[in-house]
Design an enzyme around this catalytic site. Sequence first.
Site, PDB file in Angstrom:
ATOM      1  N   THR A  73       0.808  -1.226   0.000  1.00 20.65           N
ATOM      2  CA  THR A  73       0.000   0.000   0.000  1.00 20.65           C
ATOM      3  C   THR A  73       0.838   1.272   0.000  1.00 20.65           C
ATOM      4  O   THR A  73       0.290   2.368   0.067  1.00 20.65           O
ATOM      5  CB  THR A  73      -0.909   0.045   1.245  1.00 20.65           C
ATOM      6  N   LYS A  74       2.160   1.162  -0.076  1.00 22.76           N
ATOM      7  CA  LYS A  74       2.994   2.361  -0.036  1.00 22.76           C
ATOM      8  C   LYS A  74       2.970   3.066  -1.402  1.00 22.76           C
ATOM      9  O   LYS A  74       2.356   2.571  -2.348  1.00 22.76           O
ATOM     10  CB  LYS A  74       4.417   1.985   0.406  1.00 22.76           C
TER      11      LYS A  74
END
Length: 387
Positions: free
Chosen positions: A185-186
Amino acid sequence: MTVKFLPFALPDIGEEEINEVVATLRSGWVTTGPKTKQFEQEFAKYVGGNVEAISVNSATAGLHLALEACGVTYGDEVIVPTLTFTATGEIVRYLGADPVFVDCDPNTLCIDIAQIESKITAKTKVIIPVHMAGLPCDMEAILSLAKKHNLRVIEDAAHTCPSKINNVMIGQHASDAVVYSFYATKTITTGEGGMIVTKNAELAKRCKIMRLHGISRDAFDRYTSTKPAWFYEIVAPGYKYNLTDIASSLGLCQLAKADRFQARRQAMAERYLAELADLPIILPPQVNNPVTDLHSWHLFCCQLNTRKISRDEFIQAMSELGIGTSVHFIPLHLQPYWLERYNLQSEQFPNASQYFKVAVSLPLYTKMTDEDQTRVIAAVRQILVNL
Ligand SMILES: *Cc1c(COP(=O)(O)O)cnc(C)c1O
């Protein structure tokens, strides 16, 4: 009419990534090899060059290696913010050292630099600032404090690909190491992965050895060097933290899109800031100077500013309207392990404690469409306007 649930976060994987990964699979070299070397070189260039970039299989691994390379050991103390993910603190415990938690600055949500000095003791070795949500910390202030007390600095840059302060890219400051995350999710992802960036040649050498079992040269060198291929030397009990070529081929494609991703995130953040401005909500802190500073906008961390609805009720209401939200973060001083291990009290961290009570992160990612964002804004308005 039923609408699709909008998840809080999603990776943005295109056909380029899929083709690159397939090409790597077909190449016969799937673990650390030429793609990983290339990813490291291009990442070093991306953060401004004149640094070494050392890939790892997570930011947690990278932070662990960097801290180990700083010589941190039993009984040492490491200063960390309480408002972070547990990885920032756990790597200190891996080495038998103790994290010393510092409250956040309510104006930045980053570590309160004014409180760091009072936490420094004879045992303190390292400060680990976290660039919260992608908003860069005041690195000049942190580095001068570290210099004054002869401390090392490792930046937890898990949120900052890319961020910039006073025209300096995160990755270019005189810290001992800067550690990025490529978790799913970065801002850019390799599935799981991370990067240590450093200008410290000695630290780089130690990290590279400890990244792969304490072998004094890595597997790629081992199989491509002209020296006899079977020979290697173990110089320490190292770890297994190397990044694979499968992951790196993903990373190469993502890195090429990082500026575009940042621009999209920033445009979406600006839209939220404009369209939620009249609501009882404290919007996320922004950079001081938009000309010289860059916010990666990894997260959009809000605080409810009304007594009429609790944070939990708000999250439930958003969920009922089909929208995923999250909280960044549950401060470490409120987590069972940390509070019991160090006998921590909420009152010692008034800013992070207050923030946590009302904190909610809205979805902000490049896979979201303008229509998705319209839905999020409409949902927030519907809940907060009709209180
Ligand atoms: C995600 C994150 C990490 C850990 O990253 P991994 O790559 O999952 O190990 C560390 N620190 C912060 C602040 C993070 O958000």
